[in-house]
Design a protein around this motif. Structure first.
Motif, PDB file in Angstrom:
ATOM      1  N   ARG A  48     135.294  71.853  35.170  1.00  0.00           N
ATOM      2  CA  ARG A  48     135.882  70.531  35.403  1.00  0.00           C
ATOM      3  C   ARG A  48     136.684  70.517  36.706  1.00  0.00           C
ATOM      4  N   ASN A  97     130.322  68.119  31.882  1.00  0.00           N
ATOM      5  CA  ASN A  97     131.467  67.190  31.919  1.00  0.00           C
ATOM      6  C   ASN A  97     130.957  65.747  31.962  1.00  0.00           C
ATOM      7  N   GLU A 139     133.144  62.527  30.708  1.00  0.00           N
ATOM      8  CA  GLU A 139     134.256  62.112  31.559  1.00  0.00           C
ATOM      9  C   GLU A 139     133.776  61.538  32.892  1.00  0.00           C
TER      10      GLU A 139
END
Ligand SMILES: [Fe+2]
Length: 493
Positions: free
Chosen positions: A51, A198, A201
């Motif tokens: 991330r 990820n 998000e």
């Protein structure tokens, strides 16, 4: 063209020290490390590092001008204009070549093989970012993107799985030693894997990245053209010319998803801005042109010999002498390698400007009974061959390889391997695929997969079992391919 402002990425828990400053290469392999985990998930430490890495690369992407329009309504026309420009530029390239211009990309066959190795970390995770969308299979706006992912995986047909096709290409030409390449070779692949892990998000960025990736770049047809010229199978590259096309292919599906996902209620401008940064993320890390430009025949040959020396310096007897010095002495330091190559020429072991067979050193490497047979792989032999021949009046020859066979056309249309009669239940479809799996060979992973599937009776339950098998590390395996076939079959219903 106005540049987009950086995405305001919310602060994350910093990754642990071990991964905080890890290289793209370390992170790339860490994110592929879920191999063996049927869930296809990465551990918490790697997730945290991935991330942070992605947020960092998105900040870099925000500063790139890729011509992304600031108005969503201009997207279609801008992308079509880009496509037309690329087509015209390729036409000009062909005209130049027909008029006698030299190759634009690859100076020699070893140069092309160097390129295949340099982009291997990216090509071997082809489509990986879309894996992150599988948990959202019920969202019809994302269905075209999941279909793209399944097509990247060949819908479970090994002969159409893009990652397996690239692996075969590397193996065929002796180019499969790419794992120790410099860090910049791994940045794009690490970005793609970080998007996969990820996805929830960074969904707008992922959709934008996909849109950029699926556009036709000029380097694709030129690469295919020049590989073919150098007697290297261009299929992997020419395949992407057809499936990424703007009218019906992946480029069209990618654009449709952007338009479908644009919020009707909410901040459409913010969504579009983030899509733009994802689009620009394609420009982060080493691109095709940089990979091609980073080749230097002399330096690359020296690098290969330095690598060999690290293993073989002490394996030569004192009788092996060049220019009066023991070979083990020459190989003791990287600084000596340029001198060794000069000494080999002075001693007549290498005759540059002639065919490699005229050089005794070449025969030591390539004659089946010779003491160094097998020490240099296909790429390394081609490198030496091209270096020896450099300056020869006729163009350097390709080393003998298996001639490539023409692939059957039209194999890329989205079509599950097996189509059952309409109205079949999930259990019947699973049972059909379980019956179709290979009986011999005793693949424990396959058996375990179908044991788990024996318990499912809804599509959602089946996808929960299958999803992890379609991960970037798992899909190019026998169990991954079988899982993909079943997933594609169920997804189409
Ligand atoms: Fe692909």
């Amino acid at each position: 063209m106005m540049l987009l402002a950086p995405h305001d990425v919310p602060p994350a828990t910093p990754p642990p020290l071990a991964l905080r400053h890890c290289s793209s290469r370390q992170l790339y392999f860490a994110m592929l490390g879920e191999r063996g985990s049927s869930a296809g998930r990465i551990d918490e430490l790697t997730a945290s590092a991935s991330r942070a890495f992605l947020a960092d690369k998105l900040r870099d992407a925000a500063a790139i001008d890729a011509g992304f329009p600031t108005e969503a309504r201009s997207l279609n026309s801008v992308l079509h204009a880009d496509h037309d420009q690329t087509a015209q530029a390729y036409r000009r390239y062909l005209d130049e070549r027909q008029a006698g211009a030299p190759r634009r990309y690859f100076s020699c066959r070893a140069h092309a093989m160097y390129f295949l190795r340099a982009v291997a970390p990216t090509k071997l995770v082809d489509g990986a970012w879309l894996f992150g969308l599988l948990p959202r299979w019920q969202d019809p706006r994302l269905a075209p993107l999941i279909r793209i992912y399944l097509e990247e995986l060949g819908c479970g047909a090994a002969a159409q799985n893009h990652v397996l096709l690239y692996k075969q290409l590397l193996a065929r030409y002796g180019c499969d030693q790419w794992q120790d390449g410099p860090d910049q070779h791994f940045t794009q692949g690490a970005v793609q894997l970080a998007l996969a892990h990820n996805a929830s998000e960074f969904l707008p960025e992922l959709i934008g990245f996909n849109l950029g990736y699926e556009q036709l770049p000029l380097h694709l047809p030129i690469t295919a053209y020049e590989l073919n010229e150098l007697d290297i199978d261009p299929y992997y590259f020419s395949l992407h010319l057809t499936i990424d096309n703007a009218s019906t292919g992946h480029a069209r599906m990618a654009l449709q998803s952007v338009l479908d996902c644009m919020p009707r209620i909410g901040d459409a401008a913010e969504f579009h801005r983030r899509v733009g940064i994802g689009y620009q993320l394609n420009g982060v890390g080493m691109g095709t042109h940089q990979a091609i430009a980073s080749f230097d025949l002399e330096q690359e040959l020296q690098r290969v010999i330095v690598d060999k020396a690290a293993v073989g310096a002490q394996l030569h007897s004192d009788y092996c002498r060049v220019g009066g010095r023991p070979l083990s002495d020459w190989l003791s330091s990287p600084d000596e390698i340029a001198g060794l190559l000069t000494a080999l020429q002075s001693a007549g072991w290498i005759r540059r400007g002639q065919s490699p067979e005229q050089s005794r050193f070449w025969c030591l490497l390539t004659d089946e009974q010779a003491p160094m047979f097998g020490v240099f792989d296909g790429y390394e032999q081609q490198l030496l061959s091209d270096w020896i021949q450099a300056g020869a009046p006729s163009p350097p020859a390709a080393l003998p390889t298996n001639r490539f066979r023409r692939r059957p056309a039209g194999g890329q249309a989205y079509a599950p391997a097996t189509v059952l009669q309409g109205g079949a239940t999930v259990e019947q479809i699973v049972a059909h695929h379980a019956g179709a799996k290979p009986k011999s060979g005793g693949c424990a992973e396959l058996d375990a997969l179908f044991e788990q599937l024996a318990e499912v009776d809804t599509k959602a339950q089946a996808f929960a079992v299958l999803e992890g098998r379609l991960s970037p590390a798992n899909h190019p395996t026998p169990a991954g391919l079988a899982a993909t076939r079943l997933y594609a079959d169920l997804f189409s219903r």
